[in-house]
Design a protein around this motif. Structure first.
Motif, short mmCIF file in Angstrom:
data_model
loop_
_atom_site.label_atom_id
_atom_site.label_comp_id
_atom_site.label_asym_id
_atom_site.label_seq_id
_atom_site.Cartn_x
_atom_site.Cartn_y
_atom_site.Cartn_z
N ASN A 45 0.83 -1.20 0.00
CA ASN A 45 0.00 0.00 0.00
C ASN A 45 0.87 1.25 0.00
N GLU A 46 1.93 1.24 0.79
CA GLU A 46 2.86 2.37 0.83
C GLU A 46 3.57 2.54 -0.50
N LYS A 49 1.28 4.22 -2.95
CA LYS A 49 1.22 5.65 -2.69
C LYS A 49 2.44 6.36 -3.27
N ASN A 84 -4.95 7.11 -1.08
CA ASN A 84 -3.65 7.13 -1.75
C ASN A 84 -3.71 7.97 -3.03
#
Length: 235
Positions: A45-46, A49, A84
């Motif tokens: 997920n990071e 982003k 995001n």
């Protein structure tokens, strides 16, 4: 990932529930990686982003370098499925989205409060089946009169938000009866395919445009009656 885990493949394996011998093996790909562990999902997920921010930032910086005196109106996302998608917003002057809802107020407020910047709607419409083409488009209402109400409700509830700076109705003309390149043949125009105006709809537009700034300033109550919706007809 090597940097995030200090080059320690065993530390990475424990976090992701894997048994790799080196970070180089990641080049082969890992199926359903986000399901391996909570940490794997967080890392990916990071990474998403970071990729979105780069996707926004690289062209924005390049454009600003050669054209510093025009505004950057953003990406005009179809919708914000995940926060995001707000990554890189600091490169914009206005954040833009499409919003095919009865009112965009909540979306505008959510984005505005996070980014602190103006929000613009790139597309919206409501179609009906009482005249014209046989497809309502993305949002359907009961009649041309209800289309006028839908426009009023959409624009005047949006205007309550201090972040709202404008919206583009899609579109002036009904689409082609046999469909455009992707098949859309929506009854969503101010005029039909023979250039005949939908007077009831246009009257709703005119009523709103006469008082919109007063509604935005709080000098006049906004129109607060949602239109009568029907199921969408289209694809």
């Amino acid at each position: 990932m090597s940097t995030r885990y200090d080059g320690d493949i065993e530390k990475f394996n424990r976090a992701w529930n894997l048994a790799l011998h080196s970070f180089g093996e990641l080049r082969k790909g890992v199926k359903r990686a986000s399901k391996l562990s909570k940490k794997a999902s967080e890392d990916l997920n990071e990474f998403s982003k970071m990729m979105i921010k780069a996707y926004v930032e690289i062209p924005s910086v390049a454009c600003k370098r050669v054209d510093p005196h025009h505004m950057n109106l953003g990406m005009r996302y179809a919708y914000i499925a995940n926060e995001n998608l707000l990554a890189g917003y600091e490169n914009f002057d206005v954040f833009s989205i499409n919003c095919y809802k009865i009112t965009p107020y909540e979306d505008i407020e959510q984005i505005g409060k996070i980014t602190g910047m103006p929000v613009m709607i790139g597309e919206f419409h409501h179609g009906a089946l009482d005249r014209g083409l046989p497809a309502t488009g993305i949002r359907g209402v009961a009649s041309q009169q209800e289309r006028g109400k839908a426009y009023r409700y959409y624009m005047e509830t949006a205007a309550i938000s201090k972040y709202f700076v404008g919206a583009h109705h899609f579109t002036l003309n009904d689409q082609a009866a046999l469909g455009r390149f992707d098949g859309e043949n929506f009854q969503i125009g101010c005029v039909d395919i023979c250039q005949r105006p939908y007077h009831e709809f246009i009257e709703g537009i005119m009523q709103t445009n006469r008082i919109l700034y007063e509604a935005a300033d709080g000098r006049r109550a906004n129109y607060d009656q949602p239109p009568k919706e029907i199921p969408r007809v289209g694809f």
